[in-house]
Enzyme design. Structure first.
Site, mmCIF file in Angstrom:
data_model
loop_
_atom_site.group_PDB
_atom_site.id
_atom_site.type_symbol
_atom_site.label_atom_id
_atom_site.label_comp_id
_atom_site.label_asym_id
_atom_site.label_seq_id
_atom_site.Cartn_x
_atom_site.Cartn_y
_atom_site.Cartn_z
ATOM 1 N N GLU A 158 63.738 61.518 48.347
ATOM 2 C CA GLU A 158 64.689 60.725 49.144
ATOM 3 C C GLU A 158 64.228 60.494 50.581
ATOM 4 O O GLU A 158 64.989 60.711 51.523
ATOM 5 C CB GLU A 158 66.072 61.381 49.103
ATOM 6 C CG GLU A 158 66.583 61.566 47.688
ATOM 7 C CD GLU A 158 67.996 62.142 47.613
ATOM 8 O OE1 GLU A 158 68.558 62.520 48.651
ATOM 9 O OE2 GLU A 158 68.532 62.219 46.492
ATOM 10 N N GLU A 263 66.299 61.838 36.681
ATOM 11 C CA GLU A 263 67.618 62.491 36.782
ATOM 12 C C GLU A 263 68.686 61.611 36.148
ATOM 13 O O GLU A 263 69.716 61.303 36.754
ATOM 14 C CB GLU A 263 67.976 62.769 38.260
ATOM 15 C CG GLU A 263 66.900 63.552 38.996
ATOM 16 C CD GLU A 263 67.247 63.848 40.460
ATOM 17 O OE1 GLU A 263 68.405 63.681 40.874
ATOM 18 O OE2 GLU A 263 66.327 64.264 41.189
HETATM 19 C C1 XIL Z 1 72.394 68.006 42.550
HETATM 20 C C2 XIL Z 1 72.816 69.081 41.558
HETATM 21 O O1 XIL Z 1 72.986 68.491 40.303
HETATM 22 C C3 XIL Z 1 74.113 69.735 42.023
HETATM 23 O O2 XIL Z 1 74.427 70.852 41.198
HETATM 24 C C4 XIL Z 1 73.989 70.194 43.479
HETATM 25 O O3 XIL Z 1 75.243 70.682 43.915
HETATM 26 C C5 XIL Z 1 73.543 69.054 44.368
HETATM 27 O O4 XIL Z 1 72.322 68.514 43.861
HETATM 28 N N1 XIL Z 1 69.374 64.047 43.686
HETATM 29 C C6 XIL Z 1 68.570 65.135 43.458
HETATM 30 C C7 XIL Z 1 69.133 66.355 42.803
HETATM 31 O O5 XIL Z 1 67.356 65.052 43.684
HETATM 32 O O6 XIL Z 1 68.533 67.522 43.260
HETATM 33 C C8 XIL Z 1 70.626 66.430 42.961
HETATM 34 O O7 XIL Z 1 71.112 67.533 42.193
HETATM 35 C C9 XIL Z 1 71.278 65.134 42.582
HETATM 36 C C10 XIL Z 1 70.809 64.009 43.468
#
Ligand code: XIL
Length: 374
Positions: A158, A263
């Site tokens: 990010e 993701e």
């Molecule tokens: C999220 C997790 O799923 C949650 O459990 C945590 O509270 C916050 O982070 N982008 C990413 C991930 O790269 O690491 C994030 O994961 C979601 C957004």
């Protein structure tokens, strides 16, 4: 009840139970083309073996794992001189012992990083030399520990604004724009065998996609290793448009770097454009208006979700993405229950809260079969 009827009922019940555990359905990984890694993010409860049902589904259906939280800086390196490797060690060992491709997530991010990392002497902002030293000791320790065992790392997460310019993160403020290149160089030095990725969200937006392609082109021009561009793909059931996804995957592929879907989940609740930036009062209002499936997902929406998964998987296969990773096993695991609006009930994944396959599961299975035949 007659004896034969009771037998039939018993058999049907047994079949339903077997089905709920996923062991009757085809393993998704057995259907996919060989070049595609198919994975899932594990929670610590799953990698620790406490959530056996979800872990069973993960091991049966996927050949790659990502750590949802347990390798983030705040977990693994909570204080300057203290590393906590227990959960991460167990996660890596689980993946290795099952022959899975183990991903590391994440080395450099502005979230889930303790405040001390960005704190300088006497309340001053951290200077470049200190920031680089902290970056190096963290990457050396974490990547070095799993050298040869974690197959690929999200090195930087990010780093972009929505308009494709570099985000003003504490890393960038302290080090300068070259913090990204420094992180990739350090990660490669700590494990020359590991794949290295740039990861971000909303890369379906042309300006942001251009930003990611620019970052990676600059890294490669400096001779640095980059194996993939990860689109997180926290998407909605109706947006982003398929054409935008199609264009982004085509553009990444044309750039010569592999596109990864890192993701994946599909928010099924109505999306309010303000929901990401809203204050608490506004979030309460949005919650009341959008938490529309608290008891379960109606059949028509299940079917829409299935079609959406079929459509995006067709694009993943068309553009030969290197990996698709779901962000959670069942709907009981999803972070979308609390993000961006806390306290809703979302249904974004392939299995429902009780571990039963949703129609989306069959849709993905069929898309993989078709992709493997092409
Ligand atoms: C999220 C997790 O799923 C949650 O459990 C945590 O509270 C916050 O982070 N982008 C990413 C991930 O790269 O690491 C994030 O994961 C979601 C957004």
């Amino acid at each position: 009840m007659s004896r034969s009827l009771a037998l039939v009922a018993g058999a049907a019940l047994a079949a339903a139970v077997v089905h709920a555990s996923g062991s009757e359905a085809p393993a998704l990984k057995s259907l996919k083309p060989a070049g595609l890694r198919l994975g899932v993010a594990l929670s610590q409860k799953q990698s620790d073996g406490e959530d056996k049902a979800a872990l069973g589904l993960a091991l049966r259906h996927f050949d790659q794992v990502s750590p949802e939280n347990l390798l983030k800086w705040e977990r693994v390196h909570p204080e300057p001189e203290r590393y906590e490797f227990g959960p991460a060690d167990r996660y890596v060992e689980l993946g290795r012992s099952r022959g899975l491709f183990v991903v590391g997530h994440v080395l450099v991010w502005h979230q889930q990083t303790p405040a001390w990392v960005f704190a300088g002497e006497g309340g001053q902002p951290i200077d470049r030399a200190t920031a680089l030293a902290r970056l190096k000791s963290h990457i050396d320790a974490v990547v070095g520990r799993y050298r040869g065992r974690i197959g690929g790392w999200d090195v930087v997460n990010e780093a972009l604004e929505e308009d494709g310019t570099l985000r003003k993160t504490p890393w960038r403020t302290a080090i300068g724009d070259d913090y990204i290149a420094r992180a990739f160089a350090l990660a490669h030095a700590a494990d020359p065998t590991a794949e290295l990725y740039y990861n971000d969200y909303n890369l379906w937006k042309p300006a942001k996609r251009a930003g990611a392609l620019r970052i990676v082109a600059q890294l490669k021009a400096q001779g640095l290793r980059v194996d993939g561009i990860g689109e997180q793909a926290h998407w909605g059931i109706d947006d982003p448009p398929l054409a935008a996804i199609d264009e982004t995957l085509a553009a990444i592929r044309a750039s010569g770097t592999r596109a990864l879907i890192t993701e994946l989940d599909m928010d099924v609740l109505p999306r309010d454009p303000d929901m990401w930036g809203a204050d608490l009062a506004k979030k309460q209002k949005i919650k009341a208006a959008t938490n529309v499936y608290p008891q379960g997902l109606p059949d028509d929406v299940q079917q829409r979700l299935a079609r959406r998964y079929a459509d995006v998987f067709a694009l993943f296969l068309k553009h030969d993405v290197g990996r698709v990773t779901f962000w959670g096993v069942t709907d009981a695991d999803t972070w979308l229950d609390d993000f961006p609006i806390p306290g809703r009930v979302n249904h974004p994944l392939l299995w429902d809260r009780d571990g039963r396959e949703k129609p989306a599961f069959a849709a993905v299975a069929e898309a993989l079969r078709q992709g493997a035949r092409r």
